[in-house]
Design a protein around this motif. Structure first.
Motif, PDB file in Angstrom:
ATOM      1  N   MET A 189       0.857  -1.177   0.000  1.00 50.47           N
ATOM      2  CA  MET A 189       0.000   0.000   0.000  1.00 50.47           C
ATOM      3  C   MET A 189       0.899   1.234   0.000  1.00 50.47           C
ATOM      4  SD  MET A 189      -3.026   0.991   2.695  1.00 50.47           S
ATOM      5  CE  MET A 189      -3.869  -0.537   2.433  1.00 50.47           C
ATOM      6  N   LYS A 190       0.635   2.116  -0.922  1.00 50.84           N
ATOM      7  CA  LYS A 190       1.452   3.304  -1.069  1.00 50.84           C
ATOM      8  C   LYS A 190       1.009   4.391  -0.101  1.00 50.84           C
ATOM      9  CE  LYS A 190       2.269   2.500  -5.941  1.00 50.84           C
ATOM     10  NZ  LYS A 190       2.058   3.008  -7.290  1.00 50.84           N
ATOM     11  N   ASP A 220       0.634   7.491  -0.772  1.00 50.59           N
ATOM     12  CA  ASP A 220      -0.362   8.358  -1.424  1.00 50.59           C
ATOM     13  C   ASP A 220      -1.769   7.778  -1.319  1.00 50.59           C
ATOM     14  OD1 ASP A 220       1.683  10.056  -2.111  1.00 50.59           O
ATOM     15  OD2 ASP A 220       1.890   9.273  -4.149  1.00 50.59           O
ATOM     16  N   ASP A 221      -1.879   6.439  -1.419  1.00 50.24           N
ATOM     17  CA  ASP A 221      -3.187   5.786  -1.293  1.00 50.24           C
ATOM     18  C   ASP A 221      -3.779   6.009   0.093  1.00 50.24           C
ATOM     19  OD1 ASP A 221      -2.887   4.826  -3.867  1.00 50.24           O
ATOM     20  OD2 ASP A 221      -2.152   2.859  -3.211  1.00 50.24           O
ATOM     21  N   MET A 232      -7.127   8.189   1.206  1.00 46.36           N
ATOM     22  CA  MET A 232      -8.222   7.597   1.995  1.00 46.36           C
ATOM     23  C   MET A 232      -8.500   8.435   3.242  1.00 46.36           C
ATOM     24  SD  MET A 232      -9.483   4.906   0.690  1.00 46.36           S
ATOM     25  CE  MET A 232      -9.121   3.774  -0.592  1.00 46.36           C
ATOM     26  N   GLN A 246      -4.809  -4.530   2.755  1.00 45.76           N
ATOM     27  CA  GLN A 246      -4.337  -3.914   1.512  1.00 45.76           C
ATOM     28  C   GLN A 246      -5.163  -4.309   0.300  1.00 45.76           C
ATOM     29  OE1 GLN A 246      -0.162  -4.549   1.033  1.00 45.76           O
ATOM     30  NE2 GLN A 246       0.345  -3.671   3.021  1.00 45.76           N
ATOM     31  N   LEU A 302      -8.004  -1.967  -1.187  1.00 43.06           N
ATOM     32  CA  LEU A 302      -7.777  -0.834  -2.089  1.00 43.06           C
ATOM     33  C   LEU A 302      -8.054  -1.182  -3.546  1.00 43.06           C
ATOM     34  CD1 LEU A 302      -4.636   0.928  -0.631  1.00 43.06           C
ATOM     35  CD2 LEU A 302      -7.003   1.648  -0.551  1.00 43.06           C
ATOM     36  N   GLU A 310     -14.934   2.291  -4.824  1.00 40.45           N
ATOM     37  CA  GLU A 310     -15.062   3.278  -3.750  1.00 40.45           C
ATOM     38  C   GLU A 310     -16.241   2.998  -2.824  1.00 40.45           C
ATOM     39  OE1 GLU A 310     -15.475   8.104  -3.214  1.00 40.45           O
ATOM     40  OE2 GLU A 310     -14.679   7.288  -5.075  1.00 40.45           O
TER      41      GLU A 310
END
Length: 174
Positions: A1-2, A4-5, A9, A46, A49, A53
């Motif tokens: 998981m980055k 930025d992600d 969120m 993870q 993601l 949405e």
């Protein structure tokens, strides 16, 4: 998981999670702790993601509600007194001051009623979607919504229809 992600969120859903948590515990610090725990759990899932949405949002709501239930059952909660209570409300969120009548009325409702009202009016979920997210029957959600409205109306009006109209305007999303 980055990174930025996760940041995206948090920026997208933190306000929603804080509001749900606050309507269960009515304490800013505890709401922040619950919100933090929700995002910690999100980081450990993870694969979530990769979902759309609406699935992520429903998962976050469900986890928040479950954490709030756990918080209400905890020995820590039952044995402590919040600073807000100790200082007779000297510490408040900025939106608490304007909406204190509505928040006080919400405190008079059962947590499941508060959750259903929030999800229906503020998040815009339909009864069927609320039932799926909370793991309840549609009829249970529908009757809970009806009962919550009636109880909230009874608490807020006390013979004054104008205060009911003002409270609905306050509680509705802007």
């Amino acid at each position: 998981m980055k990174h930025d992600d996760i940041t995206a969120m948090v920026e997208t859903y933190s306000d929603m999670i804080m509001r749900i948590a606050y309507q269960h515990c009515f304490n800013k610090s505890d709401s922040e702790d619950i919100t933090q725990e929700v995002f910690i759990r999100l980081m450990s899932h993870q694969s979530l993601l990769l979902k759309d949405e609406s699935t992520i949002k429903a998962w976050l709501i469900r986890v928040t509600v479950n954490l709030c239930k756990d918080w209400n059952k905890s020995a820590w909660y039952r044995r402590t007194t919040s600073l807000e209570e100790c200082e007779n409300g000297a510490f408040c969120w900025e939106w608490e001051n304007d909406e204190s009548a509505a928040l006080e009325a919400l405190k008079g409702l059962r947590p499941v009623y508060r959750t259903v009202l929030y999800m229906y009016y503020y998040e815009g979920y339909k009864i069927r979607e609320i039932a799926q997210i909370l793991g309840l029957k549609e009829n249970t959600v529908s009757s809970g919504l009806t009962r919550a409205r009636k109880k909230l109306r009874d608490i807020l009006t006390e013979g004054d229809d104008a205060s009911w109209e003002r409270s609905i305007a306050i509680c509705s999303p802007k």
